[in-house]
Design a protein around this motif. Structure first.
Motif, short mmCIF file in Angstrom:
data_model
loop_
_atom_site.label_atom_id
_atom_site.label_comp_id
_atom_site.label_asym_id
_atom_site.label_seq_id
_atom_site.Cartn_x
_atom_site.Cartn_y
_atom_site.Cartn_z
N PHE A 104 0.82 -1.21 0.00
CA PHE A 104 0.00 0.00 0.00
C PHE A 104 0.86 1.27 0.00
O PHE A 104 0.56 2.23 -0.71
N LEU A 105 1.93 1.26 0.81
CA LEU A 105 2.80 2.44 0.88
C LEU A 105 3.51 2.68 -0.45
O LEU A 105 3.66 3.82 -0.91
N LYS A 106 3.97 1.60 -1.08
CA LYS A 106 4.62 1.75 -2.38
C LYS A 106 3.64 2.21 -3.45
O LYS A 106 4.02 2.98 -4.35
N TYR A 107 2.42 1.76 -3.36
CA TYR A 107 1.43 2.19 -4.36
C TYR A 107 1.14 3.68 -4.21
O TYR A 107 0.94 4.37 -5.21
N GLU A 108 1.14 4.16 -2.97
CA GLU A 108 0.95 5.60 -2.77
C GLU A 108 2.13 6.38 -3.36
O GLU A 108 1.94 7.43 -3.99
N GLU A 109 3.34 5.87 -3.19
CA GLU A 109 4.50 6.50 -3.82
C GLU A 109 4.40 6.43 -5.34
O GLU A 109 4.82 7.35 -6.05
N LYS A 140 9.15 8.56 7.86
CA LYS A 140 9.68 9.92 7.76
C LYS A 140 8.75 10.86 6.98
O LYS A 140 8.67 12.04 7.27
N ASN A 141 8.06 10.36 5.97
CA ASN A 141 7.16 11.21 5.19
C ASN A 141 5.74 11.15 5.77
O ASN A 141 5.37 10.20 6.46
N SER A 142 4.95 12.14 5.44
CA SER A 142 3.56 12.19 5.90
C SER A 142 2.76 11.09 5.23
O SER A 142 2.76 10.96 4.01
N ARG A 143 2.09 10.31 6.06
CA ARG A 143 1.32 9.18 5.56
C ARG A 143 -0.12 9.27 6.08
O ARG A 143 -0.38 9.92 7.09
N PRO A 144 -1.08 8.61 5.38
CA PRO A 144 -2.46 8.59 5.90
C PRO A 144 -2.50 8.00 7.31
O PRO A 144 -1.67 7.16 7.68
N ASN A 145 -3.48 8.47 8.09
CA ASN A 145 -3.58 8.03 9.48
C ASN A 145 -4.22 6.66 9.64
O ASN A 145 -4.19 6.10 10.73
N SER A 146 -4.84 6.12 8.60
CA SER A 146 -5.55 4.84 8.75
C SER A 146 -5.18 3.89 7.62
O SER A 146 -4.85 4.30 6.51
N VAL A 147 -5.27 2.61 7.96
CA VAL A 147 -5.05 1.56 6.96
C VAL A 147 -6.16 1.58 5.91
O VAL A 147 -5.94 1.27 4.74
N ALA A 148 -7.37 1.96 6.34
CA ALA A 148 -8.50 2.00 5.41
C ALA A 148 -8.22 2.94 4.24
O ALA A 148 -8.52 2.61 3.08
N ASN A 149 -7.64 4.11 4.53
CA ASN A 149 -7.35 5.04 3.44
C ASN A 149 -6.24 4.53 2.53
O ASN A 149 -6.27 4.74 1.32
N LEU A 150 -5.25 3.87 3.13
CA LEU A 150 -4.22 3.24 2.30
C LEU A 150 -4.83 2.20 1.38
O LEU A 150 -4.48 2.11 0.19
N ALA A 151 -5.77 1.41 1.92
CA ALA A 151 -6.41 0.36 1.13
C ALA A 151 -7.23 0.96 -0.01
O ALA A 151 -7.19 0.49 -1.15
N ASN A 172 -6.81 3.86 -1.42
CA ASN A 172 -5.88 4.41 -2.41
C ASN A 172 -5.40 3.31 -3.36
O ASN A 172 -5.22 3.52 -4.56
N PHE A 173 -5.22 2.11 -2.79
CA PHE A 173 -4.72 0.99 -3.60
C PHE A 173 -5.80 0.44 -4.53
O PHE A 173 -5.56 0.21 -5.71
N LYS A 198 -15.13 9.71 -5.37
CA LYS A 198 -15.62 9.82 -3.99
C LYS A 198 -14.49 10.22 -3.07
O LYS A 198 -13.44 9.58 -3.06
N PRO A 199 -14.65 11.27 -2.25
CA PRO A 199 -13.57 11.70 -1.35
C PRO A 199 -13.34 10.69 -0.24
O PRO A 199 -14.27 10.07 0.25
N PHE A 200 -12.05 10.52 0.14
CA PHE A 200 -11.70 9.60 1.22
C PHE A 200 -11.68 10.36 2.53
O PHE A 200 -11.02 11.39 2.66
N SER A 201 -12.42 9.86 3.50
CA SER A 201 -12.45 10.51 4.81
C SER A 201 -11.32 9.95 5.66
O SER A 201 -11.09 8.74 5.71
#
Length: 881
Positions: free
Chosen positions: A574-579, A630-641, A643-644, A651-654
């Protein structure tokens, strides 16, 4: 054949008492003005029948009609011996298949009444029995043959009326008599059901009895004609033509189920048809034999026995009685057709006789029309006897019975098991005491075992259950939709050797995840916290899986390793997909993101119902690791998921949804739901919300969930489809002023099937995605519908062919049990709109079809002008000067 006693007894409490109660209600309604009135008592006696005798009269009266007059003709084709033997053969075989029909009816009705289905205002028919026991294909087969047989049977009775009256009054031709008798027989629309044929069936049997014995006595008195010969059978064609007429004689099974349903105790029908057939033998065999003895081969040129007998008052009386009986037989043949038509148009449960009679007229009129067109019944008799009777009376009931009871379990279930006969041997008092003590000890041991098992089950807990196995019935529909492609997550598919290649990649991703922590001491501390956290969650993790895992099968350390490895792999992915989305990923060092197909395969695999780990384990890992990133990341796993998966790109992610998720598939499921849907009160919503409530099981209802018309049909009706500019969830489908607004369909076949499987398995889950699939399936029924929605921008899967898309959608609801329908109000509005604004729809359809371009409009105006000029010129040309 095994007896059906248990199945019959299942009907007694509901059928006999319910039928008696219904009869009493009918009597009470008619007696409420004057309870002691003899007029109403006589009316009930003549009008309301449901006894064994009523059924016997109906069966016997229905078996023999016009064929009584044509059987001597059949004997002249077959010969005396063949005619008698074939009557006996077809009669007994027909009685046997009628018995099979009665067994299947009892089986079907007992099953339905165990499901609390009420048949008070519903008449069971043969095609419904086939549907309930064997499925829709058999229903269609039975309906086609039964309706066609009854249709031609009704036509034959009208033609026969005209043919018989011609022997009394030949001033009018047969077609004119058909007009007259068609109008008379149309009055049968006022007879509600077979329950009301008591006096008619009694009179009908009396009339045929008179006619049969008149033929016998009149032929005997007349004696043999001069030079009589009995040379039959002469030709094979004539032989089989005569056989088909006899076959038709004993073909009254098309109304057997309706006659049974009219009985107060239908389980007593068993042998009624046989007894009726034996009585019919006393009418058909003597009359046909005696007329053939008297006239012999002369009958080959006279298909109606009346034509050879001398004209006198006795013959005229027989003709008139046969006319009345054919009116009754017409009612017997037409009434099941009335029932079918009433069910089609939704009038079957209407109590008003006048409304039902009016609704039945479209059935009588085509029959009347066919009888006028074909004023001869010989060829029709042969065709009906050769094809329709064979299937309707003999083949279909026999096949249906064999298939219904083809397995030992089905036969056993139908009779409920049987107790052994005979009395047990007497035991001494000492033996009885010993048995009682042993029984008490066994009972105590059994009680202790049950208590221990109960405590073990409670300790394991079902409240945590969240990761289910896909039901076998759903896998049989499309197994590939639930199988992993490249990676297994969790313990359920760990042993799949085809997925072993990704295991090394998981370790590499876990290493990369901890390498994000630059400080060496923090790295070691974080790694220790993660391993300890997952290790301590062992019991909670085990309770999440529907498939129980013993410690022997998956040890404490082994399960913790699986969850830790898979959890770290998912988080790093998930983190790599955000990158990757932010264009900061180093693609050189990552094989997954270097491959175009692997991300799509991983999105597929991580959204499978069986391919999950508990969401709280992912949250625990992320809570431990996230502060060290070190970088700013989403606060929840749900938002990472989200994003993936990118389920809906608008639809906006809360950041803080405040929801406890079960697993990644559950995250997607919650994301697709309306924003105002509170999952924590799902069970309460099921009972309180009107559009989620399940309707009571009403048998014979024609109402279906979804749209009554597909997209192309709705468009032709003036209803437009549009894509909303913005919406907050996939289910936000709205209808207003003739426009249906549907958000684009971003969901694929595999994800939809897994979401539906999750709803099928989860306790208290609302069936939102199942409802969505029902709506799509009702809207999309042909490639035209898919092209239309693609053109409107609603279907975005342009790389999938229309036929493939339709095939996927066609089976998505197979073997799915639907609990509630979310779009009930929407579909009701659309269906009502379709039936209400017919004039507006017609204008829109004409405009869209004929005036969609300027050239078509110009052509229309030019045609109108040309027509006016032509008409004017014609008028002045023919006008006298």
């Amino acid at each position: 054949m095994l007896p059906q006693k248990q199945a019959e007894e299942a009907i007694v409490s509901n059928s006999s008492e319910g039928a008696d109660h219904e009869a009493k209600e009918l009597g009470a309604e008619e007696n409420k003005e004057d309870e002691n009135s003899s007029f109403f008592n006589v009316k009930n006696f003549l009008w309301h029948g449901g006894s064994v005798w009523d059924a016997w009269f109906s069966c016997a009266s229905n078996q023999v009609a016009q064929v009584l007059l044509t059987l001597p003709y059949s004997f002249s084709q077959l010969g005396l011996l063949s005619g008698i033997l074939l009557q006996l053969f077809y009669g007994f075989v027909g009685s046997w298949t009628a018995y099979l029909i009665s067994v299947l009816y009892v089986e079907y009705r007992s099953r339905k009444e165990r499901e609390n289905v009420n048949f008070k205002n519903h008449v069971i028919q043969w095609f419904e029995v086939l549907d309930g026991l064997l499925g829709p294909y058999w229903k269609a087969l039975g309906l086609a043959f039964n309706c066609t047989f009854l249709l031609f049977g009704s036509v034959i009775q009208l033609i026969a009326c005209a043919s018989n009256i011609y022997y009394i009054n030949d001033n009018l031709d047969k077609r004119t008599w058909t007009y007259i008798f068609g109008a008379c027989c149309a009055t049968t629309v006022f007879i509600p059901s077979f329950h009301n044929y008591r006096i008619w069936s009694f009179l009908g049997l009396g009339m045929t009895t008179y006619t049969a014995w008149y033929l016998t006595i009149a032929a005997a008195v007349h004696g043999q004609v001069e030079g009589v010969t009995h040379s039959a059978p002469q030709k094979m064609v004539l032989y089989f033509t005569g056989a088909t007429n006899i076959l038709y004689t004993f073909g009254g099974h098309a109304v057997t189920v309706e006659i049974m349903h009219a009985m107060w105790k239908p389980q007593k029908f068993k042998y009624i048809y046989l007894y009726a057939t034996l009585y019919v033998f006393t009418l058909t065999i003597p009359s046909a034999s005696m007329v053939y003895w008297a006239f012999g081969d002369e009958l080959l040129n006279h298909s109606n026995a009346f034509s050879l007998l001398p004209k006198n008052a006795w013959r005229d009386a027989a003709v008139i009685l046969m006319l009345i009986h054919q009116f009754i037989t017409f009612g017997f043949a037409c009434t099941p057709l009335y029932f079918v038509w009433e069910k089609v148009i939704g009038m079957h449960d209407t109590r008003s006789i006048c409304w039902r009679a009016l609704a039945r007229l479209p059935v009588v009129i085509p029959i009347w029309f066919l009888a006028i067109i074909f004023p001869f019944f010989g060829p029709i008799n042969s065709a009906v006897g050769a094809l329709l009777v064979s299937f309707t009376v003999y083949i279909i009931p026999s096949m249906a019975h064999m298939l219904t009871y083809r397995t030992a379990s089905a036969r056993k279930a139908s009779i409920g098991g049987r107790t052994t006969k005979g009395k047990p041997a007497k035991m001494t008092e000492l033996q009885q005491e010993i048995q009682q003590v042993e029984a008490v000890d066994k009972k105590k041991v059994w009680h202790r075992e049950i208590t221990e098992k109960l405590h073990r089950k409670v300790e394991r807990g079902s409240g945590f259950l969240s990761i289910h196995t896909v039901p076998t019935k759903l896998r049989r529909v499309k197994d590939d939709a639930y199988n992993c492609r490249i990676v297994s997550i969790g313990p359920l598919h760990l042993g799949n050797h085809d997925l072993a290649a990704m295991r090394e990649r998981k370790w590499a991703y876990m290493y990369d995840l901890f390498q994000r922590i630059e400080d060496r001491e923090q790295y070691l501390e974080c790694c220790k916290e993660c391993t300890s956290a997952i290790y301590d969650l062992d019991s909670d993790i085990r309770r999440c899986y529907a498939k129980r895992m013993s410690h022997k099968e998956k040890g404490h350390r082994e399960l913790a390793e699986v969850v830790l490895l898979d959890g770290c792999f998912i988080l790093e992915l998930f983190l790599k997909y955000e990158e990757h989305l932010n264009m900061t990923l180093d693609y050189q060092s990552d094989a997954i993101f270097n491959s175009a197909w692997m991300i799509a395969a991983l999105q597929h695999d991580l959204a499978l119902l069986e391919n999950q780990i508990p969401f709280f384990s992912l949250e625990r890992l992320y809570e431990t690791i996230q502060p060290h990133l070190k970088n700013s990341r989403p606060n929840s796993v749900a938002n990472l998921a989200l994003n993936f998966f990118q389920p809906m790109n608008y639809k906006p992610f809360s950041e803080d949804w405040g929801t406890e998720y079960k697993h990644l598939l559950d995250v997607l499921h919650r994301f697709y739901l309306p924003s105002n849907c509170d999952i924590s009160v799902e069970i309460t919503m099921i009972t309180e919300m009107k559009h989620h409530s399940r309707p009571e099981p009403v048998y014979g209802s024609t109402k279906k969930w979804g749209f009554n018309f597909c997209a192309s049909e709705l468009l032709e009706a003036g209803i437009e489809f549009r894509k909303p500019e913005r919406t907050d969830h996939l289910l936000n489908i709205k209808f207003s002023r003739g426009v249906i607004k549907i958000p684009p369909i971003f969901i694929d076949d595999s994800l939809l099937r897994n979401l539906i499987a999750s709803e099928q398995c989860s306790l208290g889950s609302l069936h939102h995605m199942t409802s969505y699939a029902i709506l799509l399936k009702s809207l999309i029924r042909s490639p035209r519908d898919i092209k239309l929605l693609k053109k409107r921008g609603i279907i975005t899967s342009n790389w999938i062919r229309e036929e493939e898309y339709l095939s996927q959608l066609k089976s998505v609801l197979d073997e799915v049990v639907v609990k509630e329908f979310y779009f009930g109000d929407l579909c009701d509005k659309v269906n009502a709109y379709h039936g209400k604004f017919w004039f507006r729809r017609g204008i829109k359809y004409i405009y869209r079809t004929y005036f969609s371009t300027a050239w078509s409009m110009i052509s229309f105006v030019a045609a109108i002008i040309l027509f006016i000029l032509t008409a004017t010129q014609t008028f002045f040309t023919v006008r006298p000067r």
